[in-house]
Design a protein around this motif. Structure first.
Motif, PDB file in Angstrom:
ATOM      1  N   ARG A 109      42.122  21.387  42.111  1.00  0.00           N
ATOM      2  CA  ARG A 109      43.092  21.637  43.191  1.00  0.00           C
ATOM      3  C   ARG A 109      43.255  20.416  44.095  1.00  0.00           C
ATOM      4  O   ARG A 109      44.277  20.296  44.776  1.00  0.00           O
ATOM      5  CB  ARG A 109      42.658  22.847  44.016  1.00  0.00           C
ATOM      6  N   GLU A 246      34.538  30.463  45.419  1.00  0.00           N
ATOM      7  CA  GLU A 246      35.325  30.645  46.631  1.00  0.00           C
ATOM      8  C   GLU A 246      36.477  31.621  46.408  1.00  0.00           C
ATOM      9  O   GLU A 246      36.674  32.584  47.160  1.00  0.00           O
ATOM     10  CB  GLU A 246      35.855  29.282  47.087  1.00  0.00           C
ATOM     11  N   ASP A 247      37.259  31.369  45.350  1.00  0.00           N
ATOM     12  CA  ASP A 247      38.413  32.233  45.081  1.00  0.00           C
ATOM     13  C   ASP A 247      37.981  33.635  44.677  1.00  0.00           C
ATOM     14  O   ASP A 247      38.649  34.627  45.017  1.00  0.00           O
ATOM     15  CB  ASP A 247      39.286  31.631  43.984  1.00  0.00           C
ATOM     16  N   ASP A 248      36.867  33.730  43.952  1.00  0.00           N
ATOM     17  CA  ASP A 248      36.394  35.048  43.508  1.00  0.00           C
ATOM     18  C   ASP A 248      35.983  35.916  44.692  1.00  0.00           C
ATOM     19  O   ASP A 248      36.230  37.128  44.708  1.00  0.00           O
ATOM     20  CB  ASP A 248      35.205  34.885  42.554  1.00  0.00           C
ATOM     21  N   THR A 250      37.118  35.521  47.837  1.00  0.00           N
ATOM     22  CA  THR A 250      38.315  35.811  48.638  1.00  0.00           C
ATOM     23  C   THR A 250      39.141  36.929  48.023  1.00  0.00           C
ATOM     24  O   THR A 250      39.665  37.806  48.721  1.00  0.00           O
ATOM     25  CB  THR A 250      39.180  34.544  48.771  1.00  0.00           C
ATOM     26  N   SER A 251      39.253  36.915  46.684  1.00  0.00           N
ATOM     27  CA  SER A 251      40.076  37.911  45.994  1.00  0.00           C
ATOM     28  C   SER A 251      39.359  39.245  45.813  1.00  0.00           C
ATOM     29  O   SER A 251      39.996  40.258  45.509  1.00  0.00           O
ATOM     30  CB  SER A 251      40.479  37.379  44.610  1.00  0.00           C
ATOM     31  N   TRP A 301      33.100  26.660  52.169  1.00  0.00           N
ATOM     32  CA  TRP A 301      33.587  27.646  51.204  1.00  0.00           C
ATOM     33  C   TRP A 301      33.227  29.084  51.572  1.00  0.00           C
ATOM     34  O   TRP A 301      33.550  30.004  50.843  1.00  0.00           O
ATOM     35  CB  TRP A 301      33.024  27.321  49.816  1.00  0.00           C
TER      36      TRP A 301
END
Length: 319
Positions: A109, A246-248, A250-251, A301
């Motif tokens: 990213r 991090e994304d896991d 948050t989602s 994070w």
């Protein structure tokens, strides 16, 4: 004899038509100019200039040599200008080494943002968890995790501190329940790194207590990405660096467990050979990463983490 200097003197004497004028143009003494030309002729074993009290003229050898010297000097000046321009502009190939955990989780990213800002830089990225010699292997910059070793002569700058956290999928927790205390982990399926020191026990700290909790390894691997996939699939509880999930979190695909308990930290280090005469492409990349991790003592994070220890919750609150 400095042959390149003597070549420049020879070309300048011919251009100016005078030893004195050449000396003035080059900011040298007439004696030095005369000596340079004499040394060059001695080296070549032939006269380049016919000298009289009133004029200078090229010999036949001098005419041939002058044509080649002018081309050589022009090529050198072009090379100097090209390299000097690159040192002031972000161009060329930037070779980056990175630990795969950080590379797969974060660089994907970040690099497009840098590429858009620096369109003339070609990114050559190597992901490996094996130790590398940045200089010997031709890397401009490396990103290492705290467990990795690098040459102490390198310049090292901490980018960030990442907390190790416990996590599991909602599906797994629905089936097995969420642990409310470290001792509860002993009855759970654990997804574990293939390190002997954590294969049978997980070290957990909270308040002033420290305990090695016995665990049952449902799966063991040396690859963090595989352990993440297994935890997403509901196989068990895993310990992961915060930057990898991090994304896991948050989602909601993964849930952080035992908040307030500390499992340890890992540093993300930016390493490069030298600050001296650094290329502009390297400098811009260093500044680019540093701007995105301005507080290296904090974990960027885990915005909602209730983590105790060196990188406690107040660090994020001040960001």
């Amino acid at each position: 004899m400095d042959r390149l200097q003597s070549m420049r003197v020879f070309a300048k004497v011919v251009e100016m038509g005078s030893f004195a004028k050449a000396a003035e143009s080059l900011d040298l003494s007439a004696t030095v100019v005369t000596r340079n030309l004499a040394d060059l002729e001695t080296h070549l074993g032939t006269r380049l200039l016919n000298r009289t009290t009133r004029k200078l003229s090229l010999t036949e050898s001098g005419q041939v040599y002058l044509a080649r010297v002018r081309q050589i000097l022009a090529d050198i000046d072009d090379a100097d200008a090209e390299v000097s321009s690159q040192s002031r502009n972000a161009t060329g190939t930037l070779r980056i080494y990175c630990h795969p955990a950080f590379g797969q989780a974060q660089l994907g990213r970040l690099l497009p943002l840098y590429a858009r800002a620096m369109p003339d830089v070609v990114l050559d990225v190597t992901l490996s968890d094996h130790g590398v010699d940045l200089v010997q292997e031709g890397f401009d910059i490396g990103i290492f995790l705290g467990v990795q070793k690098f040459d102490s002569s390198m310049v090292a700058r901490k980018l960030a501190t990442s907390n190790l956290i416990l996590c599991a999928s909602p599906d797994y927790l629905a089936r097995r329940g969420e642990p409310s205390a470290p001792a509860d982990l002993s009855s759970h399926d654990c997804l574990n790194f293939a390190y002997e020191q954590v294969r049978h026990h997980w070290p957990i700290q909270w308040d002033d207590q420290h305990v090695n909790v016995p665990i049952h390894s449902r799966m063991i691997s040396n690859n963090g990405g595989l352990l993440r996939d297994a935890s997403l699939a509901g196989m068990g509880v895993a310990i992961r660096s915060s930057f990898t999930i991090e994304d896991d979190l948050t989602s909601g695909r993964l849930v952080q467990l035992l908040k307030g308990h500390h499992l340890g930290q890992t540093s993300v280090m930016m390493v490069y050979p030298s600050r001296r005469l650094m290329s502009w492409k390297t400098r811009t990349f260093i500044d680019f990463l540093a701007a995105r991790f301005p507080r290296p003592e904090c974990d960027p994070w885990l915005a909602d983490a209730e983590v105790t220890g060196p990188a406690g919750p107040s660090c994020w609150a001040n960001r």
